[in-house]
Design a protein around this motif. Structure first.
Motif, PDB file in Angstrom:
ATOM      1  N   ILE A 222      -7.411   2.773   1.723  1.00  0.00           N
ATOM      2  CA  ILE A 222      -6.062   2.226   1.659  1.00  0.00           C
ATOM      3  C   ILE A 222      -5.337   2.876   2.829  1.00  0.00           C
ATOM      4  CG2 ILE A 222      -3.881   2.464   0.363  1.00  0.00           C
ATOM      5  CD1 ILE A 222      -5.681   0.370  -0.804  1.00  0.00           C
ATOM      6  N   SER A 223      -4.689   2.064   3.660  1.00  0.00           N
ATOM      7  CA  SER A 223      -4.046   2.707   4.806  1.00  0.00           C
ATOM      8  C   SER A 223      -2.555   2.928   4.596  1.00  0.00           C
ATOM      9  CB  SER A 223      -4.315   1.931   6.094  1.00  0.00           C
ATOM     10  OG  SER A 223      -4.042   0.573   5.915  1.00  0.00           O
ATOM     11  N   ILE A 224      -1.983   2.269   3.569  1.00  0.00           N
ATOM     12  CA  ILE A 224      -0.541   2.417   3.362  1.00  0.00           C
ATOM     13  C   ILE A 224      -0.242   2.717   1.899  1.00  0.00           C
ATOM     14  CG2 ILE A 224       1.703   1.267   3.563  1.00  0.00           C
ATOM     15  CD1 ILE A 224       0.264  -0.707   5.543  1.00  0.00           C
ATOM     16  N   LEU A 225       0.533   3.737   1.650  1.00  0.00           N
ATOM     17  CA  LEU A 225       1.083   3.978   0.317  1.00  0.00           C
ATOM     18  C   LEU A 225       2.578   3.747   0.402  1.00  0.00           C
ATOM     19  CD1 LEU A 225      -0.454   7.292  -1.100  1.00  0.00           C
ATOM     20  CD2 LEU A 225      -0.902   4.953  -1.866  1.00  0.00           C
ATOM     21  N   VAL A 226       3.108   2.994  -0.556  1.00  0.00           N
ATOM     22  CA  VAL A 226       4.557   2.835  -0.644  1.00  0.00           C
ATOM     23  C   VAL A 226       4.986   3.689  -1.836  1.00  0.00           C
ATOM     24  CG1 VAL A 226       6.458   1.204  -0.784  1.00  0.00           C
ATOM     25  CG2 VAL A 226       4.272   0.467   0.163  1.00  0.00           C
ATOM     26  N   ALA A 227       5.882   4.641  -1.610  1.00  0.00           N
ATOM     27  CA  ALA A 227       6.130   5.647  -2.650  1.00  0.00           C
ATOM     28  C   ALA A 227       7.613   5.953  -2.827  1.00  0.00           C
ATOM     29  CB  ALA A 227       5.397   6.945  -2.296  1.00  0.00           C
ATOM     30  N   THR A 228       7.956   6.368  -4.041  1.00  0.00           N
ATOM     31  CA  THR A 228       9.265   6.975  -4.262  1.00  0.00           C
ATOM     32  C   THR A 228       9.148   8.457  -3.910  1.00  0.00           C
ATOM     33  OG1 THR A 228       8.648   7.451  -6.533  1.00  0.00           O
ATOM     34  CG2 THR A 228       9.911   5.428  -6.158  1.00  0.00           C
ATOM     35  N   ASP A 229      10.275   9.109  -3.745  1.00  0.00           N
ATOM     36  CA  ASP A 229      10.234  10.541  -3.425  1.00  0.00           C
ATOM     37  C   ASP A 229       9.555  11.330  -4.536  1.00  0.00           C
ATOM     38  OD1 ASP A 229      11.587  10.862  -0.856  1.00  0.00           O
ATOM     39  OD2 ASP A 229      13.272   9.948  -1.908  1.00  0.00           O
TER      40      ASP A 229
END
Ligand code: ADP
Ligand code: MG
Length: 461
Positions: A294-301
């Motif tokens: 997986i090249s991208i993680l979309v995350a909350t702080d």
């Protein structure tokens, strides 16, 4: 004499004069914090970034207590790779050059075993090696560590990433219970805590926070017209930089889910990371991110807090962080371990006041960068280089990384280079395989046995 002078600590005169001739004027922060405890014989966990002088910290500790007349192996240093083992050996030989006749042996894969066996038989004081090969010598009785005084795990995080944990545990069974243990690492994931609790006795934990901001992170800020432009700006930055690993920070869970969904539609290898995920989904997301499936993680702080990844190429702030400390924390995840990092922050008119405050905190005037040309959006998105196979057996089934590699490389078209990180969890294992080989790897693993047993194999990315 400053507090960080080598003269202040209990080192013998030969070592002190050598340190002076090497031009080391004072201790580096990790040395100043850890060396007194190391010289006291206490177990120490040292955490500091690459290039901070960890080798001399444990090297001087080992050399100070070494008895040159005793030809038993007194210290063992385990390193993740042959290159690092050879580097550490060279550094220790340099530190030892004013001491009489200190014998250092390197014990790694890739060097003929016969030569190693002969040099070990001549008597050595310090063995430096990779866990797999050291374990083999111990099993064959060509290495004897019953008189060991000090065990060092160097770059422990990388050794665990590479699946060496079972070897390290096996080696520990050959060591005397009473010994000093030193563990060095640039990062401190949970797996380190667990190995430390098994091998070490009440370790002192020394952590040097690195100041990322004046070093290797470039910060770009992009002014956007309105919220609708954020997604295309993000795609432009991804397409321009084509990074192997990116974290995109959002301010809300809802936004995390939306953005991850949108980027997936555009064909990116992306997963969301937020507080609503089950533990298993979170673990699997982190495993796939770390092994480059997986090249991208979309995350909350909040969800991104436990994230401990060695080298992030890019951090994108989809919205400006709520306060400067959070911003610094977010972007400190790139540019680690001496890598060049890039942090891109998007802001609109509504966030200008936050950007002003951030500029004051960082000590420079923030200027808007120009976004890449819109024509770039016509380019296809890129996929992560690896893909992950999940195997329905883990530690409880006594599966080891080597067994998985063994079965995979039985396949005529799959060789070692096509296999990435392997993670063996309690009930499951995960192996990263180059994306163009993953389908043949899947068929092969499904048909063949791993250490005499068949498992269910599933592709998860
Ligand atoms: P790390 O293992 O933390 O990545 P190293 O131990 O390889 O870092 O050290 C990095 C460099 O710093 C080496 O070239 C080493 O010789 C040098 N070095 C170590 N200690 C000192 C010191 N006290 N003063 C100056 N240079 C040092
Ligand atoms: Mg090092």
């Amino acid at each position: 004499m400053s507090d960080t002078s080598f003269q202040n600590i209990a080192l013998n005169q030969q070592l002190l004069s050598n340190i002076e001739s090497l031009g080391y004027k004072s201790m580096t922060p990790i040395q100043a914090e850890s060396l007194p405890a190391i010289l006291d014989g206490i177990d120490v966990i040292g955490q500091a970034k690459t290039g901070s002088g960890k080798t001399a910290a444990f090297g001087l500790g080992i050399l100070q207590k070494l008895d040159a007349k005793n030809f038993n192996v007194q210290s063992l240093v385990l390193c993740p790779t042959r290159e690092l083992a050879e580097q550490v050996a060279e550094d220790i030989r340099t530190l030892a050059r004013t001491l009489a006749n200190i014998k250092v042996a390197v014990v790694c894969g890739g060097i003929p075993k016969k030569i190693q066996t002969a040099s070990l038989a001549n008597g050595v004081h310090i063995v430096i090696g990779t866990p797999g090969r050291v374990e083999e010598h111990l099993e064959q009785g060509t290495l004897e560590l019953a008189q060991l005084e000090t065990l060092v795990l160097d770059e422990a995080d990388r050794m665990l990433d590479m699946g060496f944990q079972p070897s390290i545990d096996a080696i520990a069974d050959y060591l005397p219970k009473q010994r000093q243990n030193l563990l060095f690492s640039a990062t401190f994931p949970e797996s380190i805590e667990s190995i430390a609790s098994r091998l070490m006795l009440k370790p002192k934990h020394v952590k040097i926070e690195s100041d990322h901001l004046d070093s290797d992170i470039s910060q770009n800020f992009y002014k956007i017209q309105d919220d609708s432009q954020r997604l295309s700006a993000t795609r432009l930055l991804l397409l321009e930089n084509r990074p192997d690993s990116t974290v995109i920070f959002c301010n809300t869970k809802k936004e995390v889910k939306e953005i991850a969904g949108e980027l997936r539609k555009f064909g990116f290898s992306v997963l969301p990371l937020h507080g609503d995920l089950d533990q298993i989904d979170r673990d699997q997301a982190l495993i796939q991110f770390a092994n480059k499936s997986i090249s991208i993680l979309v995350a909350t702080d909040v969800a991104g807090r436990g994230l401990d990844i060695e080298a992030l190429d890019l951090v994108i702030n989809y919205h400006t962080a709520s306060d400067p400390e959070t911003h610094v924390h977010r972007i400190g995840r790139t540019g680690r371990a001496g890598n060049q990092g890039l942090a891109c922050s998007l802001y609109s008119d509504k966030e200008v006041f936050k950007i002003k405050r951030l500029g004051e905190h960082l000590g420079f005037k923030i200027e808007a960068h120009k976004l890449p040309d819109l024509a770039l959006l016509k380019q296809p998105s890129f996929k992560a280089p690896m893909a992950t196979l999940q195997i329905s057996g883990g530690k409880k089934n006594k599966v080891r990384p080597g067994d998985i590699v063994g079965t995979l490389t039985n396949h005529p078209d799959i060789n070692g280079d096509d296999i990435g990180k392997i993670k063996v969890a309690a009930n499951w294992s995960y192996v990263a395989v180059r994306r163009n080989h993953v389908d043949s790897a899947l068929r092969h693993l499904s048909q063949e046995k791993i250490k005499g047993r068949k498992y269910k194999i599933k592709r998860i990315s």
